[in-house]
Scaffold this motif. Sequence first.
Motif, PDB file in Angstrom:
ATOM      1  N   TRP A 263     -16.066  27.692 -67.073  1.00  0.00           N
ATOM      2  CA  TRP A 263     -16.057  28.757 -68.205  1.00  0.00           C
ATOM      3  C   TRP A 263     -14.426  28.928 -68.400  1.00  0.00           C
ATOM      4  N   GLY A 264     -13.739  29.314 -67.362  1.00  0.00           N
ATOM      5  CA  GLY A 264     -12.148  29.532 -67.228  1.00  0.00           C
ATOM      6  C   GLY A 264     -11.564  28.393 -67.989  1.00  0.00           C
ATOM      7  N   ASN A 265     -11.743  27.228 -67.510  1.00  0.00           N
ATOM      8  CA  ASN A 265     -11.299  25.972 -68.120  1.00  0.00           C
ATOM      9  C   ASN A 265     -11.496  25.750 -69.480  1.00  0.00           C
ATOM     10  N   LEU A 266     -12.520  26.133 -69.830  1.00  0.00           N
ATOM     11  CA  LEU A 266     -12.948  26.035 -71.329  1.00  0.00           C
ATOM     12  C   LEU A 266     -11.813  26.673 -72.019  1.00  0.00           C
ATOM     13  N   HIS A 267     -11.633  28.039 -71.604  1.00  0.00           N
ATOM     14  CA  HIS A 267     -10.701  28.828 -72.268  1.00  0.00           C
ATOM     15  C   HIS A 267      -9.312  28.132 -72.316  1.00  0.00           C
ATOM     16  N   LEU A 268      -8.890  27.683 -70.879  1.00  0.00           N
ATOM     17  CA  LEU A 268      -7.638  27.285 -70.654  1.00  0.00           C
ATOM     18  C   LEU A 268      -7.322  26.051 -71.741  1.00  0.00           C
ATOM     19  N   ASN A 269      -8.274  25.285 -72.107  1.00  0.00           N
ATOM     20  CA  ASN A 269      -8.427  24.080 -72.895  1.00  0.00           C
ATOM     21  C   ASN A 269      -8.480  24.439 -74.364  1.00  0.00           C
ATOM     22  N   ASN A 270      -8.674  25.664 -74.658  1.00  0.00           N
ATOM     23  CA  ASN A 270      -9.063  26.077 -76.010  1.00  0.00           C
ATOM     24  C   ASN A 270     -10.098  25.515 -76.525  1.00  0.00           C
ATOM     25  N   GLY A 271     -11.194  25.372 -75.831  1.00  0.00           N
ATOM     26  CA  GLY A 271     -12.586  25.208 -76.148  1.00  0.00           C
ATOM     27  C   GLY A 271     -12.964  23.675 -76.211  1.00  0.00           C
TER      28      GLY A 271
ATOM     29  N   GLN B   2      -7.403  37.362 -67.098  1.00  0.00           N
ATOM     30  CA  GLN B   2      -8.200  37.546 -66.143  1.00  0.00           C
ATOM     31  C   GLN B   2      -9.322  38.309 -66.379  1.00  0.00           C
ATOM     32  N   ILE B   3     -10.502  38.228 -65.747  1.00  0.00           N
ATOM     33  CA  ILE B   3     -11.707  38.992 -65.788  1.00  0.00           C
ATOM     34  C   ILE B   3     -12.186  39.410 -64.598  1.00  0.00           C
ATOM     35  N   LEU B   4     -12.913  40.330 -64.237  1.00  0.00           N
ATOM     36  CA  LEU B   4     -13.414  40.818 -63.113  1.00  0.00           C
ATOM     37  C   LEU B   4     -14.638  41.721 -63.195  1.00  0.00           C
ATOM     38  N   GLY B   5     -15.267  41.708 -61.903  1.00  0.00           N
ATOM     39  CA  GLY B   5     -16.331  42.629 -61.694  1.00  0.00           C
ATOM     40  C   GLY B   5     -16.538  43.566 -60.580  1.00  0.00           C
ATOM     41  N   ILE B   6     -17.263  44.567 -60.370  1.00  0.00           N
ATOM     42  CA  ILE B   6     -17.316  45.352 -59.509  1.00  0.00           C
ATOM     43  C   ILE B   6     -17.993  44.975 -58.354  1.00  0.00           C
ATOM     44  N   THR B   7     -18.577  43.696 -58.060  1.00  0.00           N
ATOM     45  CA  THR B   7     -19.197  42.995 -56.991  1.00  0.00           C
ATOM     46  C   THR B   7     -18.320  42.074 -56.498  1.00  0.00           C
ATOM     47  N   GLY B   8     -16.812  41.897 -56.951  1.00  0.00           N
ATOM     48  CA  GLY B   8     -15.974  41.193 -56.435  1.00  0.00           C
ATOM     49  C   GLY B   8     -15.394  39.876 -57.085  1.00  0.00           C
ATOM     50  N   PRO B   9     -16.220  39.501 -58.431  1.00  0.00           N
ATOM     51  CA  PRO B   9     -15.730  38.271 -58.951  1.00  0.00           C
ATOM     52  C   PRO B   9     -14.424  38.447 -59.585  1.00  0.00           C
ATOM     53  N   THR B  10     -13.757  37.412 -59.620  1.00  0.00           N
ATOM     54  CA  THR B  10     -12.594  37.484 -60.542  1.00  0.00           C
ATOM     55  C   THR B  10     -12.315  36.054 -60.983  1.00  0.00           C
ATOM     56  N   LEU B  11     -11.920  35.848 -62.196  1.00  0.00           N
ATOM     57  CA  LEU B  11     -11.526  34.562 -62.752  1.00  0.00           C
ATOM     58  C   LEU B  11     -10.198  34.615 -63.482  1.00  0.00           C
ATOM     59  N   LEU B  12      -9.312  33.944 -62.907  1.00  0.00           N
ATOM     60  CA  LEU B  12      -7.892  34.115 -63.504  1.00  0.00           C
ATOM     61  C   LEU B  12      -7.475  32.833 -64.000  1.00  0.00           C
ATOM     62  N   VAL B  13      -7.027  32.889 -65.155  1.00  0.00           N
ATOM     63  CA  VAL B  13      -6.374  31.607 -65.979  1.00  0.00           C
ATOM     64  C   VAL B  13      -4.856  31.747 -66.085  1.00  0.00           C
ATOM     65  N   ILE B  14      -4.357  30.673 -65.785  1.00  0.00           N
ATOM     66  CA  ILE B  14      -2.729  30.739 -66.060  1.00  0.00           C
ATOM     67  C   ILE B  14      -2.480  29.427 -66.640  1.00  0.00           C
ATOM     68  N   PRO B  15      -2.329  29.604 -67.996  1.00  0.00           N
ATOM     69  CA  PRO B  15      -1.837  28.217 -68.789  1.00  0.00           C
ATOM     70  C   PRO B  15      -0.704  27.770 -68.565  1.00  0.00           C
ATOM     71  N   GLU B  16       0.297  28.478 -67.883  1.00  0.00           N
ATOM     72  CA  GLU B  16       1.642  27.862 -67.848  1.00  0.00           C
ATOM     73  C   GLU B  16       1.547  26.809 -66.689  1.00  0.00           C
ATOM     74  N   TYR B  17       0.650  27.127 -65.905  1.00  0.00           N
ATOM     75  CA  TYR B  17       0.220  26.296 -64.371  1.00  0.00           C
ATOM     76  C   TYR B  17      -0.632  25.364 -64.779  1.00  0.00           C
ATOM     77  N   ASN B  18      -1.520  25.541 -65.993  1.00  0.00           N
ATOM     78  CA  ASN B  18      -2.600  24.483 -66.156  1.00  0.00           C
ATOM     79  C   ASN B  18      -3.627  25.004 -64.828  1.00  0.00           C
ATOM     80  N   LEU B  19      -3.735  26.084 -64.719  1.00  0.00           N
ATOM     81  CA  LEU B  19      -4.668  26.544 -63.461  1.00  0.00           C
ATOM     82  C   LEU B  19      -5.704  27.518 -63.918  1.00  0.00           C
ATOM     83  N   VAL B  20      -6.786  27.303 -63.009  1.00  0.00           N
ATOM     84  CA  VAL B  20      -7.778  28.357 -63.111  1.00  0.00           C
ATOM     85  C   VAL B  20      -8.375  28.583 -61.940  1.00  0.00           C
TER      86      VAL B  20
END
Length: 339
Positions: free
Chosen positions: A215-223, A281-299
């Motif tokens: 899901w994060g990689n979809l955003h990284l690649n602009n869909g 980045q997006i996160l939740g109270i149960t501990g998930p974190t999704l971090l996308v760093i376009p400059e590093y092409n990294l999820v």
Amino acid sequence: MAFIFQKLISYVEDIKERNHSSAAALVVIKDNKIVLEHYSGYHSNVPEARPIQENSQFNIASARKSYLGIAVAYALHEGKINSLDDLALKYFDMALLEETTIRHLVTHSHGLHQEEDGKIFREFPAGEGWAYRGINILMITELINRLYGKSFPELLEERVFKPLGFKETHWQTQESEHLVKVIHHPNEPASYTLGHKRDGTESNLHTSARELAIWGNLHLNNGYINGVQIVPSEVIRLAVQVQNPPYKNKDLPPNGLFWYVQDTPALKSEIGERVPKGSYQILGITGPTLLVIPEYNLVVAKMYNKRYNYGGANYLHYLREFSNLVADTFLESSSRVII
């Protein structure tokens, strides 16, 4: 390549133990390839619980807002919402809205709050502060469902999940052996966190760490993934660029459509100061974190199953620390020659 990310694995495991989570998962996508998958622990904190595997599905709590964000972006792209600066009164019959806009509602700058008895009140004038509340999420969810004549989860299933081949991302209403239970108190057995509905109004979205990373990689690649433009690039751009009104208080966190976005580092941002500009980045109270760093092409996607996973006043420290560690790890790894 896993040895490069040993610091990340060690950090994730350390937090799992310190916060009494029974489960942890970590998936890293670099240059559109999964370069690390780490799974540990169990679906619950009781004996004979199922081990965590790649198809284990975690309740991602507020991280589900990134899915709502893309639905809002679709509505903007397709003219169902004219502009983020539309007055909310155009869509909602609520006197308290006054000068509140859709922009305020999707960037947590709306100033509305709700008492336990359901009464809505105003904490601060719209656009003059930031507060993480639930009332705006319910409002926007109901708006999207009304505008499309179907729930936004149904919309995403048709337009995004099926084209991506997702099989482990659903708003869950029934128990399943693949669902990870949530620990509310360390000394009590974990329980399923399910909803009664699949319309996005409840916090019952479950997904695997792998599908969260995709899901994060979809955003990284602009869909654009696997040679197909699954989501219009403009929809992604709307979701992950800074959309909040200008704040007088520069310590307040910048937001896209519910995503936290790295602009000028802010003290109250969940993203660490060493993470490059344009990351989100997006996160939740149960501990998930999704971090996308376009400059590093990294999820990077990580999962836990402990409610109030970081707890207390230090939660910002933990979140910033993790994203800084990701940024530092990439910089360190990029300086090595791998044979």
